[in-house]
Design a protein around this motif. Structure first.
Motif, PDB file in Angstrom:
ATOM      1  N   ARG A  93      39.126  37.314  -5.003  1.00  0.00           N
ATOM      2  CA  ARG A  93      39.730  37.970  -6.172  1.00  0.00           C
ATOM      3  C   ARG A  93      38.852  37.792  -7.404  1.00  0.00           C
ATOM      4  NH1 ARG A  93      44.376  35.811  -5.609  1.00  0.00           N
ATOM      5  NH2 ARG A  93      45.310  37.442  -4.320  1.00  0.00           N
ATOM      6  N   GLN A  94      38.273  36.608  -7.543  1.00  0.00           N
ATOM      7  CA  GLN A  94      37.354  36.378  -8.655  1.00  0.00           C
ATOM      8  C   GLN A  94      36.073  37.197  -8.518  1.00  0.00           C
ATOM      9  OE1 GLN A  94      36.926  32.431 -10.450  1.00  0.00           O
ATOM     10  NE2 GLN A  94      38.347  31.637  -8.920  1.00  0.00           N
ATOM     11  N   MET A  95      35.770  37.618  -7.290  1.00  0.00           N
ATOM     12  CA  MET A  95      34.609  38.479  -7.066  1.00  0.00           C
ATOM     13  C   MET A  95      34.958  39.954  -7.228  1.00  0.00           C
ATOM     14  SD  MET A  95      32.979  36.573  -3.736  1.00  0.00           S
ATOM     15  CE  MET A  95      32.731  34.785  -3.723  1.00  0.00           C
ATOM     16  N   GLY A  96      36.243  40.243  -7.508  1.00  0.00           N
ATOM     17  CA  GLY A  96      36.657  41.620  -7.767  1.00  0.00           C
ATOM     18  C   GLY A  96      37.237  42.367  -6.592  1.00  0.00           C
ATOM     19  N   MET A  97      37.614  41.655  -5.531  1.00  0.00           N
ATOM     20  CA  MET A  97      38.139  42.315  -4.336  1.00  0.00           C
ATOM     21  C   MET A  97      39.661  42.362  -4.350  1.00  0.00           C
ATOM     22  SD  MET A  97      35.663  41.186  -1.162  1.00  0.00           S
ATOM     23  CE  MET A  97      35.582  42.862  -0.530  1.00  0.00           C
ATOM     24  N   HIS A  98      40.208  43.325  -3.600  1.00  0.00           N
ATOM     25  CA  HIS A  98      41.640  43.356  -3.328  1.00  0.00           C
ATOM     26  C   HIS A  98      41.823  43.238  -1.816  1.00  0.00           C
ATOM     27  CE1 HIS A  98      40.336  47.586  -3.010  1.00  0.00           C
ATOM     28  NE2 HIS A  98      41.298  47.721  -2.120  1.00  0.00           N
ATOM     29  N   PHE A  99      43.071  43.091  -1.354  1.00  0.00           N
ATOM     30  CA  PHE A  99      43.295  42.691   0.032  1.00  0.00           C
ATOM     31  C   PHE A  99      44.199  43.639   0.807  1.00  0.00           C
ATOM     32  CE2 PHE A  99      42.516  38.991  -2.605  1.00  0.00           C
ATOM     33  CZ  PHE A  99      41.425  38.435  -1.956  1.00  0.00           C
ATOM     34  N   VAL A 100      43.902  43.734   2.096  1.00  0.00           N
ATOM     35  CA  VAL A 100      44.732  44.428   3.065  1.00  0.00           C
ATOM     36  C   VAL A 100      44.941  43.461   4.223  1.00  0.00           C
ATOM     37  CG1 VAL A 100      44.838  46.325   4.720  1.00  0.00           C
ATOM     38  CG2 VAL A 100      43.939  46.729   2.430  1.00  0.00           C
ATOM     39  N   TYR A 101      46.162  43.438   4.786  1.00  0.00           N
ATOM     40  CA  TYR A 101      46.482  42.492   5.849  1.00  0.00           C
ATOM     41  C   TYR A 101      46.791  43.262   7.142  1.00  0.00           C
ATOM     42  CZ  TYR A 101      46.937  39.655   1.691  1.00  0.00           C
ATOM     43  OH  TYR A 101      46.678  39.035   0.490  1.00  0.00           O
ATOM     44  N   MET A 102      46.160  42.834   8.222  1.00  0.00           N
ATOM     45  CA  MET A 102      46.328  43.511   9.510  1.00  0.00           C
ATOM     46  C   MET A 102      46.284  42.498  10.645  1.00  0.00           C
ATOM     47  SD  MET A 102      43.683  46.744   9.252  1.00  0.00           S
ATOM     48  CE  MET A 102      43.809  47.974   7.943  1.00  0.00           C
ATOM     49  N   ASP A 103      46.807  42.924  11.804  1.00  0.00           N
ATOM     50  CA  ASP A 103      46.527  42.157  13.003  1.00  0.00           C
ATOM     51  C   ASP A 103      45.113  42.507  13.446  1.00  0.00           C
ATOM     52  OD1 ASP A 103      46.660  44.221  15.402  1.00  0.00           O
ATOM     53  OD2 ASP A 103      48.326  44.696  14.067  1.00  0.00           O
TER      54      ASP A 103
END
Length: 283
Positions: free
Chosen positions: A163-173
């Motif tokens: 997050r500090q590097m500017g990314m956002h997240f997606v969660y998957m199997d």
């Protein structure tokens, strides 16, 4: 949050960019590099990507975080070694483009909960430590797989880092990740490799390729410059999903071919207009 020591296993594009991001933000005191080749180690030291190089076992003992970014076929045995060495105060994360085989190999390992399966969705056609760039992950998506199998504190730390590097997240199997990666990443590389081979086979004059190739060709074929040592194991590990999307891609190509053979301008326009819908998704 600040790490005392982080080890990057593999000192190439992704891990080198990750190290630069940590250093630029003051998130780590020392970065250790583990590499199979002396040339990569020396270049990483010269570029300041790592502060020192050590064998894997020595590096793991001294690290708070072990970050693995190596070809996916060797990730599985190397990750097994790492997981056998760590304590419950350390975190292990990877950056591989396939997840199912790796996650299955670690399922049931007593230290599985200290591992966070991750795929930062960024990369270029270049490889090696000299390919590392600053702010590589800014504005990009990071996929986290099997979040429920990782300790909450380990996930929180890695999310905070990215997050500090500017990314956002997606969660998957893991299987869903591999399927979607085949659709939006792996097929692009196969197509690029195939197009490059097509042009090299039909156009024997290299000067003509160099002089006449426009922006469209360059952007479509640039992925063909990617390192086969990295992409061959990705294609093989994700073989079923890649074959599925490749069959569909071949089917689409046949439609275009048929339109040209039959001079069916109406259907050819329909195919292109349907493809234009991608504008709603990708700007």
């Amino acid at each position: 949050m600040r790490f005392d020591t982080v080890t990057i296993v593999g000192v190439g594009l992704i891990s080198g960019s990750f190290s630069l991001a940590l250093k630029d933000r003051g998130l780590v005191r020392r970065v250790i590099g583990v590499s199979r080749t002396q040339a990569s180690t020396q270049k990483a030291l010269e570029l300041g990507l790592i502060d020192e190089a050590l064998p894997l076992d020595e590096a793991v003992k001294q690290s708070d975080l072990i970050y693995v970014a190596i070809p996916v076929d060797v990730t599985i045995p190397v990750m097994g070694q790492i997981m056998d060495m760590i304590t419950d105060r350390q975190i292990v994360a990877d950056a591989g483009s396939t997840k199912l085989a790796l996650c299955e190999s670690l399922d049931g390992h007593p230290m599985r909960s200290r591992f966070v399966a991750m795929h930062p969705m960024w990369g270029t056609e270049y490889s090696g430590p000299e390919a590392a760039v600053r702010d590589a992950f800014k504005g990009r998506c990071c996929v986290i797989c099997e979040k429920e199998k990782s300790d909450a504190d380990a996930v929180d730390v890695m999310e905070d880092l990215y997050r500090q590097m500017g990314m956002h997240f997606v969660y998957m199997d893991a299987n869903s990740h591999d399927m979607h990666a085949a659709y939006v990443s792996h097929i692009s590389h196969i197509t690029s490799f195939a197009l490059a081979n097509t042009v090299l086979e039909k156009e024997k004059e290299e000067s003509a390729i160099f002089e006449l190739a426009g922006g469209g060709f360059e952007s479509t074929v640039r992925l063909a410059k990617s390192n086969p040592s990295m992409w061959l194991p990705i294609f093989m590990q994700n073989r079923e999903h890649v074959l599925d999307v490749l069959n569909e891609h071949i089917s689409q190509l046949r439609k275009f071919k048929s339109c040209l053979e039959k001079e069916n301008e109406g259907y050819l326009r329909e195919l292109m207009e349907n493809a234009n819908k991608i504008r709603r998704i990708i700007k």
